[in-house]
Design a protein around this motif. Structure first.
Motif, short mmCIF file in Angstrom:
data_model
loop_
_atom_site.label_atom_id
_atom_site.label_comp_id
_atom_site.label_asym_id
_atom_site.label_seq_id
_atom_site.Cartn_x
_atom_site.Cartn_y
_atom_site.Cartn_z
N ASN A 318 -87.63 -63.97 -35.28
CA ASN A 318 -88.54 -62.87 -34.97
C ASN A 318 -87.97 -61.93 -33.92
O ASN A 318 -88.10 -60.70 -34.03
CB ASN A 318 -89.89 -63.42 -34.51
CG ASN A 318 -90.77 -63.87 -35.68
OD1 ASN A 318 -91.10 -63.09 -36.56
ND2 ASN A 318 -91.11 -65.16 -35.69
N ARG A 322 -86.89 -57.84 -34.49
CA ARG A 322 -87.33 -56.75 -33.62
C ARG A 322 -86.14 -56.01 -33.03
O ARG A 322 -86.15 -54.78 -32.91
CB ARG A 322 -88.22 -57.30 -32.50
CG ARG A 322 -88.77 -56.20 -31.58
CD ARG A 322 -89.83 -56.70 -30.64
NE ARG A 322 -89.31 -57.67 -29.67
CZ ARG A 322 -90.01 -58.07 -28.61
NH1 ARG A 322 -91.24 -57.61 -28.40
NH2 ARG A 322 -89.50 -58.96 -27.78
N LYS A 327 -90.17 -53.43 -38.04
CA LYS A 327 -91.54 -53.36 -37.55
C LYS A 327 -92.49 -53.90 -38.61
O LYS A 327 -92.54 -53.38 -39.72
CB LYS A 327 -91.91 -51.92 -37.20
CG LYS A 327 -91.12 -51.36 -36.02
CD LYS A 327 -91.58 -49.94 -35.68
CE LYS A 327 -90.80 -49.41 -34.48
NZ LYS A 327 -91.22 -48.03 -34.12
N ARG A 329 -96.36 -55.19 -40.05
CA ARG A 329 -97.66 -54.53 -40.13
C ARG A 329 -98.59 -54.96 -39.00
O ARG A 329 -99.57 -54.29 -38.71
CB ARG A 329 -98.30 -54.84 -41.49
CG ARG A 329 -97.63 -54.12 -42.66
CD ARG A 329 -98.23 -54.51 -43.98
NE ARG A 329 -97.92 -55.89 -44.34
CZ ARG A 329 -98.31 -56.48 -45.46
NH1 ARG A 329 -99.05 -55.81 -46.32
NH2 ARG A 329 -97.98 -57.73 -45.71
N LYS A 330 -98.28 -56.09 -38.37
CA LYS A 330 -99.10 -56.58 -37.28
C LYS A 330 -98.32 -56.49 -35.97
O LYS A 330 -97.11 -56.25 -35.95
CB LYS A 330 -99.52 -58.03 -37.54
CG LYS A 330 -100.37 -58.21 -38.79
CD LYS A 330 -100.75 -59.68 -38.97
CE LYS A 330 -101.61 -59.88 -40.21
NZ LYS A 330 -101.97 -61.31 -40.40
N GLU A 331 -99.02 -56.71 -34.88
CA GLU A 331 -98.39 -56.72 -33.56
C GLU A 331 -97.35 -57.84 -33.49
O GLU A 331 -97.52 -58.90 -34.09
CB GLU A 331 -99.46 -56.91 -32.48
CG GLU A 331 -98.93 -56.81 -31.06
CD GLU A 331 -100.05 -56.95 -30.04
OE1 GLU A 331 -99.73 -57.22 -28.87
OE2 GLU A 331 -101.22 -56.78 -30.42
N PHE A 332 -96.27 -57.60 -32.75
CA PHE A 332 -95.18 -58.57 -32.67
C PHE A 332 -95.68 -59.93 -32.21
O PHE A 332 -96.42 -60.05 -31.24
CB PHE A 332 -94.09 -58.08 -31.72
CG PHE A 332 -93.01 -59.10 -31.49
CD1 PHE A 332 -92.06 -59.35 -32.47
CD2 PHE A 332 -92.96 -59.84 -30.31
CE1 PHE A 332 -91.07 -60.30 -32.27
CE2 PHE A 332 -91.97 -60.78 -30.10
CZ PHE A 332 -91.02 -61.02 -31.09
N ASP A 333 -95.24 -60.97 -32.93
CA ASP A 333 -95.59 -62.34 -32.60
C ASP A 333 -94.33 -63.19 -32.76
O ASP A 333 -93.83 -63.34 -33.88
CB ASP A 333 -96.69 -62.85 -33.52
CG ASP A 333 -97.07 -64.31 -33.26
OD1 ASP A 333 -96.52 -64.90 -32.31
OD2 ASP A 333 -97.91 -64.84 -34.01
N SER A 336 -94.51 -65.77 -35.55
CA SER A 336 -94.93 -65.36 -36.88
C SER A 336 -94.24 -66.23 -37.93
O SER A 336 -93.03 -66.46 -37.88
CB SER A 336 -94.57 -63.89 -37.11
OG SER A 336 -94.86 -63.50 -38.44
#
Length: 404
Positions: A318, A322, A327, A329-333, A336
């Motif tokens: 992940n 980045r 990028k 569709r959701k906020e960076f996790d 994930s």
């Protein structure tokens, strides 16, 4: 006559549902003598055999296994006394054949079972198995050889090809098998492939699916595409990444010069899984109707999951995505896809499975994909059930270890 309706093969290799017929010993002899001019019936080591030059042929009729087995499963029973015949013939420098005879209407196919496995077992009434697809292949192409999942070698031969086969006239191999054999020499090297290394390789090459979470399948596609391009093999097999309008939406295009012979799909599958998802059932059916066959090329791998190692690989993946500008569709996790993310895989085995008119309904178990967000039912898919592999197996590498 049998009482159970099972698979039968017609003159053009088509599937027919009907009961087995029973052949007398005399009829079995006649079928062999007709296919082998100059052969004779004689007694050898106390057993009635057909003698063809320096070959001793022991024979049984191929029939269905019976309930509750699927309709495609067939066999011959190998009596223990055949082992005595084999030992004496071998001592006298003769070749022994364990031959199954399939006969339905005007179709006769002989299946040559390599005796070595059954001799080693030394068991009473050992069964030698054959599938509907083996008979279909022989009827369509003349000769068909494979190794089953227990490591047994068998060759199915159409009646007009038997004499040539027994005298060493082996049918030429499909040249596309050599493409995969050479690719396997690179991929099936026993090495572990780390997730981050694989996705970075794809990224450097600009591979479209380099950011996908289920990376092993996309890495397999990337490696195969690069291999056939570097080896100038696109005239035999092309990986179709960019699907073109008016063409089937499948990964592999098998060619003969400039024309398309048939299509296929390339899949990665965890070796512990009993099933592998397939394609839309209607698309496969149309493809088989138009081209006569469809190939699934499956590469099985062992898997190490990142969740079993503190999610280190998941976080690194992940963070890397980045760092190169991806990028989501959701906020960076950083965690994930942590539950399913594969830290590494090792490709260990490949199989080529052919879907054709004789096994489409039998070897693919269909399943429904649920519903679309708007409530509409998704298209019917097919599921490759690995228990049924022997009924559509064309090629496998490495060969299974023989069970004794």
């Amino acid at each position: 006559m049998g009482s159970v309706v099972v698979d039968q093969i017609g003159r053009d290799g088509e599937l027919i549902h009907d009961v087995d017929t029973r052949l007398s010993n005399g009829r079995k002899d006649d079928l062999l003598l007709t296919a082998l001019p100059g052969a004779v019936v004689e007694t050898f080591a106390g057993e009635r055999v057909v003698r063809y030059r320096d070959q001793i042929i022991l024979k049984k009729q191929i029939t269905h296994l019976g309930n509750p087995w699927p309709a495609f499963k067939k066999r011959i029973q190998i009596p223990k006394r055949w082992l005595t015949v084999e030992a004496r013939a071998r001592a006298e420098g003769l070749v022994v054949r364990f031959v199954g005879i399939y006969n339905y209407r005007d179709v006769t196919i002989f299946v040559d079972f390599d005796p070595s496995t059954y001799v080693l077992r030394k068991a009473n009434n050992s069964a030698a198995h054959v599938a509907t697809n083996d008979l279909h292949q022989a009827q369509v192409v003349g000769q068909f050889s494979r190794v089953d999942r227990n490591g047994n070698h068998l060759t199915s031969v159409r009646d007009d090809e038997l004499s040539r086969y027994l005298l060493g006239g082996v049918a030429p191999e499909d040249p596309r098998l050599e493409v995969f054999r050479r690719f396997n020499a690179e991929l099936l090297d026993g090495c572990e492939i780390a997730a981050l290394e694989a996705v970075q390789d794809m990224h450097a090459a600009g591979w479209p699916d380099r950011f996908q979470a289920e990376w092993p399948g996309f890495y397999l596609e990337y490696r195969f595409d690069a291999f056939v391009r570097a080896g100038s093999m696109l005239h035999l097999v092309e990986f179709q990444k960019d699907k073109r309008r008016g063409r089937y939406d499948f990964d592999l295009v098998f060619r003969s010069r400039l024309s398309v012979d048939y299509y296929g799909d390339l899949k990665a599958s965890d070796i512990v899984k009993h099933e592998s998802p397939g394609n839309d059932a209607d698309d496969i059916r149309r493809c088989v109707e138009e081209y006569g066959r469809f190939w699934y090329v499956i590469y099985e791998h062992t898997t190490k999951h990142s969740r079993d190692n503190g999610d280190v690989a998941t976080i690194a993946w992940n963070e890397w995505r980045r760092s190169v500008g991806h990028k989501g569709r959701k906020e960076f996790d950083p965690l994930s896809y942590a539950r399913k993310f594969k830290e590494s895989v090792r490709f260990q085995r490949m199989m080529i499975l052919e879907v054709n008119a004789a096994n489409f309904e039998v070897v693919l178990g269909s399943f429904r994909q649920g519903q679309q967000p708007d409530g509409a039912e998704r298209a019917l898919k097919v599921m490759i059930n690995k228990r049924y592999i022997d009924n559509f197996l064309i090629y496998t590498e490495p060969e299974p270890i023989r069970l004794v």
